[in-house]
Design a protein around this motif. Structure first.
Motif, PDB file in Angstrom:
ATOM      1  N   LEU A 128       0.813  -1.226   0.000  1.00 51.73           N
ATOM      2  CA  LEU A 128       0.000   0.000   0.000  1.00 51.73           C
ATOM      3  C   LEU A 128       0.845   1.274   0.000  1.00 51.73           C
ATOM      4  N   LYS A 129       1.956   1.267   0.738  1.00 56.52           N
ATOM      5  CA  LYS A 129       2.816   2.457   0.752  1.00 56.52           C
ATOM      6  C   LYS A 129       3.374   2.741  -0.636  1.00 56.52           C
ATOM      7  N   ALA A 130       3.786   1.697  -1.333  1.00 58.84           N
ATOM      8  CA  ALA A 130       4.305   1.869  -2.694  1.00 58.84           C
ATOM      9  C   ALA A 130       3.200   2.332  -3.643  1.00 58.84           C
ATOM     10  N   GLN A 131       1.988   1.835  -3.441  1.00 59.15           N
ATOM     11  CA  GLN A 131       0.856   2.265  -4.268  1.00 59.15           C
ATOM     12  C   GLN A 131       0.578   3.755  -4.075  1.00 59.15           C
ATOM     13  N   ILE A 132       0.563   4.182  -2.832  1.00 61.93           N
ATOM     14  CA  ILE A 132       0.324   5.607  -2.530  1.00 61.93           C
ATOM     15  C   ILE A 132       1.432   6.457  -3.136  1.00 61.93           C
ATOM     16  N   GLN A 133       2.678   6.008  -2.982  1.00 58.59           N
ATOM     17  CA  GLN A 133       3.799   6.764  -3.545  1.00 58.59           C
ATOM     18  C   GLN A 133       3.675   6.853  -5.064  1.00 58.59           C
ATOM     19  N   SER A 134       3.208   5.784  -5.697  1.00 59.18           N
ATOM     20  CA  SER A 134       2.990   5.790  -7.139  1.00 59.18           C
ATOM     21  C   SER A 134       1.918   6.812  -7.519  1.00 59.18           C
ATOM     22  N   LEU A 135       0.841   6.885  -6.744  1.00 63.45           N
ATOM     23  CA  LEU A 135      -0.194   7.894  -7.002  1.00 63.45           C
ATOM     24  C   LEU A 135       0.378   9.303  -6.898  1.00 63.45           C
ATOM     25  N   ILE A 136       1.191   9.542  -5.876  1.00 60.92           N
ATOM     26  CA  ILE A 136       1.802  10.863  -5.677  1.00 60.92           C
ATOM     27  C   ILE A 136       2.759  11.178  -6.823  1.00 60.92           C
ATOM     28  N   ASP A 137       3.609  10.204  -7.167  1.00 65.72           N
ATOM     29  CA  ASP A 137       4.606  10.417  -8.222  1.00 65.72           C
ATOM     30  C   ASP A 137       3.971  10.645  -9.586  1.00 65.72           C
ATOM     31  N   ASN A 138       2.822  10.013  -9.835  1.00 65.65           N
ATOM     32  CA  ASN A 138       2.173  10.133 -11.143  1.00 65.65           C
ATOM     33  C   ASN A 138       1.105  11.216 -11.199  1.00 65.65           C
ATOM     34  N   ALA A 139       0.918  11.924 -10.093  1.00 69.71           N
ATOM     35  CA  ALA A 139      -0.041  13.035 -10.075  1.00 69.71           C
ATOM     36  C   ALA A 139       0.524  14.184 -10.914  1.00 69.71           C
TER      37      ALA A 139
END
Length: 157
Positions: free
Chosen positions: A3-14
């Motif tokens: 989940l932490k990596a998923q959230i970071q991916s959302l932030i990075d791809n925003a």
């Protein structure tokens, strides 16, 4: 992907507009809270070739005029019922999507009332329904608790 990596991916791809990554980070606890209640880190969602999610219209048996639009999320490819045409209809594919990304998309999917997550493999009768309005309410609470009122637009969710 955890989940932490998923959230970071959302932030990075925003969109890097100076606001959106901060907003995604601010609502991350709400997305994580719901994702933790589900059994899988990714689900298979039916999409058309334009990557639009396939909606299912459900009618209330007691009141057929009462309808809602839902998206089904399945734990494995094998759990998608044949009646949904995945693999049979070349216009419909089943795509694996991280659970936090599904929840994030739900915030903006206006015609969708909820997503039904099937957590038990081989069983498509008992699902966990996540209503868009409930998720939006949780996100609003998260934003109000953690952000100064002047930094976050009130209509973000």
């Amino acid at each position: 992907m955890d989940l932490k990596a998923q959230i970071q991916s959302l932030i990075d791809n925003a969109p890097q507009d100076g606001i959106t990554p901060t907003l995604v980070a601010a609502i991350a606890p709400a997305l994580s809270a719901i994702a933790h209640k589900l059994s899988h880190s990714q689900y298979y969602i039916l999409q058309n070739l334009d990557e639009e999610l396939v909606l299912t219209t459900l009618s209330n048996r007691g009141n057929p005029q009462e309808e809602k639009q839902v998206i089904y999320a399945f734990p494995t490819l094998q759990d998608i019922p044949r009646s949904y045409s995945a693999g049979l209809d070349p216009q419909v594919i089943a795509a694996p999507i991280p659970v936090t990304h599904i929840l994030f998309q739900l915030l903006a999917l206006e015609p969708v009332d909820s997503i039904v997550f099937f957590d038990t493999a081989s069983t498509n009768t008992n699902g966990i329904e996540v209503k868009r309005t409930d998720l939006q309410h949780l996100v609003q609470q998260q934003l109000q608790q953690n952000q100064p009122k002047n930094q976050v637009p009130p209509d973000i969710a």
